[in-house]
Design a protein around this motif. Sequence first.
Motif, short mmCIF file in Angstrom:
data_model
loop_
_atom_site.label_atom_id
_atom_site.label_comp_id
_atom_site.label_asym_id
_atom_site.label_seq_id
_atom_site.Cartn_x
_atom_site.Cartn_y
_atom_site.Cartn_z
N ILE A 407 0.84 -1.20 0.00
CA ILE A 407 0.00 0.00 0.00
C ILE A 407 0.87 1.25 0.00
O ILE A 407 0.62 2.20 -0.72
N ARG A 408 1.95 1.26 0.77
CA ARG A 408 2.89 2.38 0.78
C ARG A 408 3.45 2.61 -0.61
O ARG A 408 3.50 3.72 -1.09
N GLY A 409 3.87 1.48 -1.23
CA GLY A 409 4.46 1.58 -2.56
C GLY A 409 3.49 2.16 -3.57
O GLY A 409 3.89 2.87 -4.49
N THR B 37 12.60 6.07 11.62
CA THR B 37 11.53 6.14 12.60
C THR B 37 10.30 6.72 11.92
O THR B 37 10.33 7.84 11.41
N LEU B 38 9.24 5.94 11.89
CA LEU B 38 8.01 6.41 11.23
C LEU B 38 7.19 7.24 12.21
O LEU B 38 6.78 8.35 11.90
N VAL B 39 6.95 6.67 13.41
CA VAL B 39 6.28 7.42 14.48
C VAL B 39 6.95 7.02 15.78
O VAL B 39 7.52 5.93 15.87
N SER B 58 3.63 16.43 4.69
CA SER B 58 3.91 15.19 3.99
C SER B 58 5.13 14.51 4.61
O SER B 58 6.12 15.18 4.92
N GLY B 59 5.04 13.24 4.84
CA GLY B 59 6.17 12.50 5.43
C GLY B 59 6.23 12.58 6.93
O GLY B 59 7.19 12.13 7.55
N SER B 60 5.18 13.13 7.56
CA SER B 60 5.22 13.28 9.02
C SER B 60 4.78 12.01 9.75
O SER B 60 4.82 11.96 10.97
N GLY B 61 4.31 11.01 9.02
CA GLY B 61 3.97 9.73 9.65
C GLY B 61 2.48 9.50 9.83
O GLY B 61 2.07 8.61 10.59
N LYS B 62 1.65 10.26 9.09
CA LYS B 62 0.20 10.14 9.23
C LYS B 62 -0.28 8.75 8.81
O LYS B 62 -1.02 8.07 9.54
N SER B 63 0.15 8.34 7.62
CA SER B 63 -0.26 7.02 7.13
C SER B 63 0.24 5.93 8.06
O SER B 63 -0.49 5.01 8.42
N SER B 64 1.50 6.09 8.46
CA SER B 64 2.10 5.08 9.33
C SER B 64 1.28 4.91 10.60
O SER B 64 1.02 3.79 11.05
N LEU B 65 0.83 6.03 11.17
CA LEU B 65 0.02 5.97 12.39
C LEU B 65 -1.31 5.27 12.11
O LEU B 65 -1.76 4.43 12.90
#
Lengths: 411, 248
Positions: A407-409, B37-39, B58-65
Amino acid sequence: MNLILDIAWTHVRARVRQTGFAVAGVATGVGFSIMMAALMQGSQDDFTSRLVNTLPNITVSDERRTPPPQPADTHYAAAEIHGLTPEVRRRGIKNPLASMAALEAWVPGAVGPSVKVQAIIRYANHDIATNVIGIDPRRESRVSDLPKQMRGATLNALFRATNAIVIGDRLSEKIGARIGANITLQTSEGAHLNAQVVGFFHSGVRQIDESTAYVLIKTGQILSKQTGLINELRVRLRDPMSSREIAIRVETDTGYKSVSWQEANEDLISTFIIRNIIMYTVVGAILLVASFGTYNIISTITHEKARDIAIMKSLGLSEYTVRSIFVIEAMIIGLAGAALGFLLGYLLCVALGSVEIKNPFLDSDHLPLAYTYTHYLMAGLVALVSSVIAGYQPARKAARMHPVEIIRGAT
Amino acid sequence: MSAADTQSATAGAAIAGTPLIEARNVTRILSGVVPTTLVHNIDLAIRENEFVAITGPSGSGKSSLLYLLGLLDLPTAGEVLVRGLETTHMAEEDRAHARLTMLGFVFQFHFLLPEFTVLENVMLPMRALGQLSASGMRTRGGELLGSLGLGDHMNKRPDQLSGGQRQRVAVARALANEPPVILADEPTGSLDSKASEQVFEVLRDLVRRHGKTVVAVTHDLGMAARMDRQIELIDGAIVADKTINARG
Ligand SMILES: Nc1ncnc2c1ncn2[C@@H]1O[C@H](COP(=O)(O)OP(=O)(O)O)[C@@H](O)[C@H]1O
Ligand SMILES: [Mg+2]
């Protein structure tokens, strides 16, 4: 329809050409395996049935496997004695009628008496070593197929002339004797007999057809210079495949050497084993190559469908479910390949069966083929199992994929 | 639909005070030559019927969280609880089941299965769960799509729909097994303003009318301002968490 099946079928259906190749690979493997098995089994069965039908299933001869114990041995148990010549025994099976009756009481089959003599057949400049077997034509049908294998006359023709003889068709060709020809028989014991050819037989086993002749028991006894001699009992069993076991029992029962048709043709049977090993190796190799195709296509699909796998896993479909989808796809390929392979195998057999060949070792001018559903079942099963094994590895890999990475990709 | 919702609402009330999703000191580090480190050290509780925006550059880790809250990814340290249940050390099989029944995802791109019709896509999670009959699934799928204004498109393939329509199909699919939470990662990020507004309204209605909880990552600060709570991330850490009741 079941979800797993539904998705699997969708993947396969959308790739008719790619999966078609994999299916064709499996089908080729299955088809040729079936054809090879039919050919191998066919020629083996053909040959075996000839042996079984032509030769007695068990031959009880007046020989013994171990030389009889020396009188000295029995008297001096502790001493080992070497170099003594065995006693010369009177040839023949003792009291043959009683022995036969004793055997017929328990052997599941029939027993017939015979006299076997080694003789040289002389006819028009030819000298050929021959097994001359004295038989009773009226009982012969119970112990062998000889009456059915007669050409030009029935076995009863042996009664028609004094010293009548029936010879193998290849033997007759070799010496150029026709019906009515007068040949000379000569033995190492010095017997000398004029006989008249009254018929031919054809068993289909080359060795027999070119070196065997049949006469009446009485004629055989004259030739062996011993009246009343019976030196072989010919046994035919209702189940020829049990010959080995029964021969052992007959031997312990009578003390006479009893040879089953399998033992008599041991080298031939080991040839069959080697042939079968070769066949299974080749068939295994073909199916292995076919399963590479399956592996390939399943790997390809899992790569192409990586995003869909990620979606399914993120929705909460289990690893087992995802894995099953691809294993089922491999199974579909295996099944389709097997089904197509059955058709191919059958057609190959039909085609092969219609080819006319001149083979000096075979009777018929067509290849003997065995049509049996077990070949289809075996090839199909092996194809299915190897497809599943080939598909399992990429399926497992796909199912373990982390959805986040994909999904990231994609984002 | 409403009967089941009432039920889940009462279940939530019965364990009142227990957050729906809770992150306790969650850190996620990607291993690699240079670990990323993502979050880090995230403490967060999402409660019933909240409408939460996750914002940040962008790239602050929103999706990762969001992946961590949705049990798609596992924290390197800390733990995530769903309805008080610790999930980080569960068997993967059980996390998958939790996603299937309690969490609905909507991604920036629609992520529908291309070979299946819109209705079949919506039915997929129901079939995986296997609680409804085939006709029951059809009925429910049809109702969901109808309520999202897609009643006429049920038998189309995803590629026959517009971006906004596809995103609403994704919402319908996320709702298939009636999860209490919808997690959306920039659900309007690839849509024009009109389609964005429609999708936003759909999500808002889920919270306002159907008692759902929605957590949505968004760039759009205007949109975030219309939600109940804004969590701002910078460099993988929460820098602000404001609850302003924006109801109305
Ligand atoms: N697979 C990855 N490998 C290396 N870095 C990654 C990977 N995935 C994300 N990142 C990095 O992690 C950080 C957080 O990413 P993400 O959660 O996608 O941020 P956001 O959604 O806020 O844009 C970013 O700096 C991104 O570049
Ligand atoms: Mg993002």
